[in-house]
Design an enzyme around this catalytic site. Sequence first.
Site, PDB file in Angstrom:
ATOM      1  CB  CYS A 203      -2.072   0.671  -5.771  1.00 36.98           C
ATOM      2  SG  CYS A 203      -2.671  -0.774  -4.864  1.00 36.98           S
ATOM      3  CB  CYS A 231      -0.161  -0.213   2.967  1.00 32.20           C
ATOM      4  SG  CYS A 231       0.724  -1.784   2.954  1.00 32.20           S
TER       5      CYS A 231
END
Length: 287
Positions: A203, A231
């Site tokens: 991101c 993540c």
Amino acid sequence: MSAIDLYARPTPGFEERVAHALATLQSAALDHAGRIVQATSLGAEDMVLTDLIARHRLPIAIGTLETGKLNPETAALIGRIEQHYGLAVEVYRPQAEAVVQFVKANGEDAMYRSLELRKACCGIRKLEPLSRMLAQRSAWITGLRREQSGARQEVPFTDRDDAGRAKLNPLADWSWNDVWHYIATNDVPYNPLHDQFMPSIGCAPCTRAIAVGEDFRAGRWWWENESAKECGLHVSQHSDDAAASSLSQRESRTVVSAQAHVGAADVKPEGRAEARNDPSANSKTPA
């Protein structure tokens, strides 16, 4: 200077590694017919896998996570894949209400304030959509390589996730040079951010360029301790990192209780092709 100029060069055993990766994909397509997906991050490794799947017309679906925080260059690659290969990409987005409530409670930049909030954001934007991508599937394919980080040094070619699905990593033994040599010699489309010294792209708020000599994944969550830089997409619930992830997972569930009422079988992949509702019909061969 482009990433191809910097990194693409043949290495000993390259052709054998390509053949092994292809054989892994072909075998998986047969063993998991209609129930297999490439979970692409749209990074260089995953573009190699998409090219192998498309070039050899393998019946493997292509799916990706559009987190709502991708760089424009990353998001644009979805359409480039569809145009270049003539196949549909399944696009999975986070539950809109989950995002709204999380941002309302914690702000747009919550990921910088604590590891727990960053992982909660990943839980909403990545882990929950991934669970929908993998629903009703028995196998998935990733671009994990042993060279990517210390935490991935023992990545196997074939593994099992916590749900018992086959998790295939056909490029486990490839080098960064292998990846770019394949891209260069096969005219594979790739994210132009790789040309800006971003080898690992996630991101936008959580990715920066790396400096000469920095580790491959130094640009991911650069403000965090090295041991925390996952993540949760590729972390077993039995690993050391799972304990650190558990708070974020609980917070993700708390932030949006409405998610508990959404069954995986009731949620359809969002995005670019209505025909993707049936997991067994998610892949088209290239034109």
